[in-house]
Motif scaffolding. Structure first.
Motif: not given
Length: 476
Positions: A257, A299, A302, A307, A321, A324, A438
């Protein structure tokens, strides 16, 4: 390489001048310095420190771990018992200048180490002389008086420790811009027991030195000290392995990410800043930093398409999300050294009012470590420049955190961050190309772009426009 501040350089110069003033009388006539003993002890200490600079010799058994400086302080403490104060200070200088230096600037660090140890040895020798150590260790038909010398030796070791920790706290304060209280916090507690053990070893060296067996027998004391040095180095090797594990996990998240690249390290730094302000130190401080660095490790579980999606998240994607924290906890729960950092990874999106996730904990139910990371995470999200918006000023970010203290964030953690930044500033604020979490990056309801996460309402989660990061709802 971080430059050494002028205040730190001035501090080192003052320490060097003080060490020179302490050692100078040993070189001026008429000097009572027993040069044979002083020269042998100085050479012995220098030889003990020198192998640590050699890649081959400075390794422990098996060649796995570099030897650490400071494990041969018994030589200096023996000098404090056997020599006049000026000669004891002089004894410390060659070894200090030859000691292993891990980080630049090497010249300043060696000058600091030599000066600090010389001042500590001088103070220890003054203490030992005042308590009658020379008489207790004097040669005679009955040899040195061990019981009589025990008190001077322990007192000398205590003074040696106090002077070193006081000086080390000063250099930390000047080099890292820390308050004196914070710079000294924890130093004495960690150093006291090892230095008292070194004092007993130094006493053993002194007794054997003045006994019928002579200096050669005193060298035998260094063998167990070498072993203790190796054990201590093994501990540091283990810590280095822990750091490597953390770095590998964070790099994996950054590769997957790129949006949050650098975010984890900054959250770790901000978490440590808050923890230090709250009085945490030592292993607890390291744990808080690990928690901040690893808070988004989940993450990795994910899907990349979620992402890196540019458009709004669907309710299903948002639910993915929001898993995570649980993914991250599952990934690291078997890593024992992380301790309570694992709870922070799981609960850093919980809120004080209970509107967070994954379990809706509220208030004191949320682990303290997680409450620290939550504030650090939101603060970095607000003060980082992203592709779609500029970084908010630090003052604006802090005002938003204070507005949401008591609902989203622990007021104590927010207040600690405000105090810490008021003294030291925020070196990472406004770094270009960095990103935030996020969830911690969602704006508040008033449309000002405060970047505080919107609460979850019962039922399906609302859509989140990651281009504008706005939410129609205010904090619950």
């Amino acid at each position: 390489m971080k430059p050494l501040p002028r205040t730190a350089r001035a501090y080192i110069v003052c320490a060097a001048l003080g060490a020179g003033a302490c050692a100078l009388p040993a070189l001026l006539p008429p000097s009572p310095t027993p040069w044979a003993t002083a020269g042998l002890l100085a050479a012995l200490y220098a030889l003990c420190e020198l192998p640590a600079r050699c890649r081959l010799l400075g390794r422990g058994p098996g060649g796995s771990v570099a030897l650490g400086a400071g494990s041969f302080f018994p030589v200096l403490l023996a000098a404090a018992l056997l020599l006049p104060p000026a000669a004891a200070a002089l004894t410390a200088l060659p070894g200090g200048l030859l000691a292993r230096v891990e980080e630049p600037p090497a010249g300043w660090r060696r000058a600091w180490r030599a000066s600090a140890t010389a001042l500590a040895a001088w103070a220890a020798a003054r203490t030992a002389a005042a308590l009658g150590a020379p008489a207790a260790l004097g040669a005679g038909p009955a040899g040195p008086g061990l019981p009589r010398a025990l008190l001077p030796a322990l007192a000398a070791a205590l003074v040696f420790c106090l002077v070193l920790t006081a000086l080390d706290g000063g250099i930390r304060a000047t080099a890292d811009a820390l308050p004196l209280r914070a710079a000294w916090r924890g130093l004495l507690g960690r150093a006291l027991a090892p230095h008292l053990v070194h004092g007993l070893a130094g006493l053993m060296m002194g007794v054997l030195w003045r006994s019928a067996h002579g200096p050669a027998a005193a060298l035998l004391v260094l063998l167990p000290m070498y072993i203790s040095c190796w054990v201590f180095a093994q501990y540091h090797h283990e810590r280095a392995a822990h750091q490597a594990t953390i770095r590998a996990l964070v790099q994996a998240v950054d590769i997957k990410d790129s949006y949050t690249r650098g975010h984890s390290e900054r959250v770790g730094d901000a978490s440590a800043l808050i923890a230090r302000e709250l009085g945490m130190d030592g292993d607890r401080l390291d744990t808080i930093r690990f928690a901040g660095i690893l808070h988004d490790v989940g993450k990795l579980g994910v899907p990349t398409r979620v992402l890196r999606k540019d458009g709004p998240l669907t309710p299903e994607e948002r639910r993915i999300i929001e898993l995570h924290p649980e993914y991250g906890h599952e990934m690291i729960r078997g890593i024992g050294f992380l301790g309570e950092a694992r709870d922070a990874v799981l609960h850093h999106h919980e809120r004080i009012d209970g509107s967070g996730y994954p379990y809706g904990l509220r208030g004191e139910e949320i682990p303290e470590c997680a409450r620290v990371v939550a504030v650090a995470d939101a603060f970095d999200a607000m003060t980082s420049t992203r592709s779609y918006s500029r970084a908010r000023p630090v003052a604006t970010a802090l005002a938003e955190l204070e507005r949401c203290a008591g609902s989203h964030f622990d007021p104590r953690m927010v207040a600690a961050l405000v105090r810490a930044l008021g003294r030291r500033g925020h070196p990472h604020a406004g770094e270009a190309g960095s990103g935030g979490d996020r969830q911690a990056d969602a704006a508040t309801a008033d449309g000002t772009g405060g970047q505080v996460p919107a609460p979850r309402a019962p039922g399906p989660p609302a859509r989140q426009d990651r281009g504008a990061r706005t939410s129609p709802r205010g904090p619950a």
